[in-house]
Design a protein around this motif. Structure first.
Motif, PDB file in Angstrom:
ATOM      1  N   GLN A  81       1.098  -1.120  -0.067  1.00  0.00           N
ATOM      2  CA  GLN A  81       0.142   0.019   0.000  1.00  0.00           C
ATOM      3  C   GLN A  81       0.958   1.250  -0.081  1.00  0.00           C
ATOM      4  O   GLN A  81       0.490   2.208  -0.650  1.00  0.00           O
ATOM      5  N   LEU A  82       1.902   1.166   0.807  1.00  0.00           N
ATOM      6  CA  LEU A  82       3.003   2.323   0.590  1.00  0.00           C
ATOM      7  C   LEU A  82       3.549   2.743  -0.607  1.00  0.00           C
ATOM      8  O   LEU A  82       3.460   3.808  -1.183  1.00  0.00           O
ATOM      9  N   TRP A  83       3.811   1.734  -1.408  1.00  0.00           N
ATOM     10  CA  TRP A  83       4.436   1.639  -2.622  1.00  0.00           C
ATOM     11  C   TRP A  83       3.152   2.315  -3.594  1.00  0.00           C
ATOM     12  O   TRP A  83       3.554   3.293  -4.429  1.00  0.00           O
ATOM     13  N   LEU A  89       1.116   9.582  -5.857  1.00  0.00           N
ATOM     14  CA  LEU A  89       1.440  10.953  -5.603  1.00  0.00           C
ATOM     15  C   LEU A  89       1.907  11.634  -6.532  1.00  0.00           C
ATOM     16  O   LEU A  89       3.318  11.390  -6.917  1.00  0.00           O
ATOM     17  N   ASP A  90       1.254  12.580  -7.332  1.00  0.00           N
ATOM     18  CA  ASP A  90       1.757  13.379  -8.315  1.00  0.00           C
ATOM     19  C   ASP A  90       2.363  14.492  -7.553  1.00  0.00           C
ATOM     20  O   ASP A  90       1.554  15.650  -7.141  1.00  0.00           O
ATOM     21  N   THR A 105       5.529  11.372   0.699  1.00  0.00           N
ATOM     22  CA  THR A 105       5.830  12.566  -0.118  1.00  0.00           C
ATOM     23  C   THR A 105       7.426  12.510  -0.273  1.00  0.00           C
ATOM     24  O   THR A 105       7.912  12.941  -1.544  1.00  0.00           O
ATOM     25  N   ALA A 106       8.180  12.199   0.575  1.00  0.00           N
ATOM     26  CA  ALA A 106       9.687  12.044   0.435  1.00  0.00           C
ATOM     27  C   ALA A 106      10.142  11.202  -0.951  1.00  0.00           C
ATOM     28  O   ALA A 106      10.769  11.594  -1.579  1.00  0.00           O
ATOM     29  N   TRP A 107       9.492   9.818  -0.798  1.00  0.00           N
ATOM     30  CA  TRP A 107       9.829   9.045  -1.964  1.00  0.00           C
ATOM     31  C   TRP A 107       9.066   9.497  -3.072  1.00  0.00           C
ATOM     32  O   TRP A 107       9.644   9.197  -4.171  1.00  0.00           O
ATOM     33  N   ALA A 108       8.017   9.794  -3.143  1.00  0.00           N
ATOM     34  CA  ALA A 108       7.312  10.364  -4.322  1.00  0.00           C
ATOM     35  C   ALA A 108       8.254  11.330  -4.945  1.00  0.00           C
ATOM     36  O   ALA A 108       8.409  11.281  -6.376  1.00  0.00           O
ATOM     37  N   TYR A 145      16.700   6.251   5.501  1.00  0.00           N
ATOM     38  CA  TYR A 145      15.718   5.883   4.212  1.00  0.00           C
ATOM     39  C   TYR A 145      14.226   6.067   4.540  1.00  0.00           C
ATOM     40  O   TYR A 145      13.531   5.784   3.437  1.00  0.00           O
ATOM     41  N   PHE A 146      13.859   6.398   5.745  1.00  0.00           N
ATOM     42  CA  PHE A 146      12.501   6.458   5.921  1.00  0.00           C
ATOM     43  C   PHE A 146      11.656   7.508   5.089  1.00  0.00           C
ATOM     44  O   PHE A 146      10.836   7.249   4.627  1.00  0.00           O
ATOM     45  N   ALA A 147      12.572   8.854   5.093  1.00  0.00           N
ATOM     46  CA  ALA A 147      11.904   9.944   4.304  1.00  0.00           C
ATOM     47  C   ALA A 147      13.122  10.684   3.854  1.00  0.00           C
ATOM     48  O   ALA A 147      13.575  11.633   4.501  1.00  0.00           O
ATOM     49  N   PRO A 148      13.795  10.134   2.680  1.00  0.00           N
ATOM     50  CA  PRO A 148      15.143  10.741   2.381  1.00  0.00           C
ATOM     51  C   PRO A 148      14.896  12.150   1.775  1.00  0.00           C
ATOM     52  O   PRO A 148      13.738  12.632   1.199  1.00  0.00           O
ATOM     53  N   ALA A 149      15.915  12.942   1.993  1.00  0.00           N
ATOM     54  CA  ALA A 149      16.022  14.379   1.581  1.00  0.00           C
ATOM     55  C   ALA A 149      17.273  14.921   1.067  1.00  0.00           C
ATOM     56  O   ALA A 149      18.323  14.257   1.450  1.00  0.00           O
ATOM     57  N   GLU A 150      17.363  15.790   0.357  1.00  0.00           N
ATOM     58  CA  GLU A 150      18.686  16.249  -0.231  1.00  0.00           C
ATOM     59  C   GLU A 150      19.288  17.258   0.724  1.00  0.00           C
ATOM     60  O   GLU A 150      20.406  17.411   0.924  1.00  0.00           O
TER      61      GLU A 150
END
Length: 360
Positions: A81-83, A89-90, A105-108, A145-150
């Motif tokens: 479901q997460l995937w 999510l656009d 949102t982070a992975w999208a 890796y839970f919510a990756p960010a730059e």
């Protein structure tokens, strides 16, 4: 500028921080869409500030009797479901994705090649030298890796000489009629266990907010209250002390209004263990490892804390986000910490004393 803001919905701390940010973003005329995950949709409350927000299942830890249940956490995690949520999510219409430890949102954004700026308390444990407790290799991988960010901006009670920003605290109008009541918020404990702890202290009145309380009631000096942000903040202003799990936002709010703290960290959750360790080191809280009647009795005799004037307006942070130059956050950190009057304490990480950040 159009922003997508993803917020972790587990507990109330992330939502509390997002409310403060949402107000400042609206005042600057920024168009923001909000996404929450980690909680059932009907469990959110006082969400008017976020407009037509969206919710996803996301990921969250399952807790029972004040402990993280890792077996149930894995069992209830719906990765398929997460995937699907991530893929659906656009994010193409957004100029920037803000994130507070929210995975959808982070992975999208990562899949779409969009820049993510993470503003969260969790970020201090991945990018900075701060006190930590129980931070295992697995915990580090989850944080990474839970919510990756730059780019990540960690939020903490002290800068530790690093590029860390202070908490932003939304306050109610100060209430003149203070009381000797003790405010209690331990959502990860069973209500019955909390009542058993407090029943031993008949000379004090306790106001207990808990998500499992469905109707306000009061008996034997213990007032049970349903979740209500406004009522909670009013009680926080007037009470003489706070008993809580070791979440970040409530501890920040209590420090801002000068309330003494008694913390019982959620067992098995390194972030809460680290929070409790930090505040204990700084002399800003008392820590109990269980629901300890003797520790409660000793704490009740302590005086209140000295208030710390953490900022209420994140306008400098919002202006920095709008400006779009994220290469050097040091100047932003200096600007935010400069007006804060911190107590005289000795901050250390491991065996090293921390050099103060240069505030110019």
């Amino acid at each position: 500028m159009k922003i997508l803001y993803g917020i972790q919905g587990t507990g109330n701390g992330h939502t509390t921080r997002a409310r403060v940010m949402a107000k400042a973003l609206a005042e600057k005329g920024v168009d923001v869409d909000y996404v929450f995950s980690g909680r059932e949709p009907e469990q959110y409350f006082d969400m008017e500030r976020f407009g037509n927000y969206r919710t996803f299942q996301g990921l969250t830890f399952v807790h029972q009797h004040g402990k993280v249940n890792y077996f149930q956490t894995v069992k209830k995690a719906s990765l398929w479901q997460l995937w699907r949520d991530i893929k659906s999510l656009d994010v193409s219409q957004y100029d920037l994705i803000l994130n507070d430890f929210e995975p959808v949102t982070a992975w999208a954004a990562r899949l779409a090649g969009k820049k993510v700026i993470n503003i969260s308390h969790q970020a201090v444990f991945t990018n900075h030298k701060v006190p930590s407790k129980g931070l295992s290799w697995l915990n580090r991988q989850i944080l990474k890796y839970f919510a990756p960010a730059e780019l990540s901006l960690g939020v903490h009670w002290f800068h530790y000489g690093e590029t860390i920003i202070p908490p932003f605290i939304e306050r109610e109008i100060a209430i003149a009629n203070s009381s000797e009541d003790i405010l209690v918020y331990m959502p990860f404990e069973d209500v019955s266990d909390i009542i058993d702890l407090l029943n031993s202290q008949h000379n004090h009145r306790f106001v207990v907010y808990h998500p499992d309380v469905k109707e306000n009631s009061e008996t034997m000096g213990i007032a049970l209250r349903t979740p209500c942000r406004k009522g909670f903040l009013q009680e926080l202003e007037r009470c003489s002390g706070v008993i809580a799990n070791a979440g970040f936002e409530l501890s920040s709010e209590a420090l801002c209004v000068g309330k003494k703290l008694l913390l019982k960290p959620l067992d098995g959750q390194f972030e809460q263990a680290s929070n409790a360790e930090t505040l204990s080191q700084l002399g800003l809280a008392t820590v109990m490892n269980g629901l300890d009647e003797a520790e409660l009795e000793r704490w009740l005799e302590l005086p209140e804390n000295e208030a710390i004037n953490y900022p209420s307006d994140p306008a400098p942070l919002v202006e920095w986000l709008i400006a779009g130059d994220y290469s050097h956050p040091e100047a932003l950190c200096q600007k935010l910490w400069k007006p804060i009057s911190l107590p005289q304490f000795s901050a250390t990480v491991g065996d090293s004393k921390v050099k103060p950040i240069e505030l110019t």
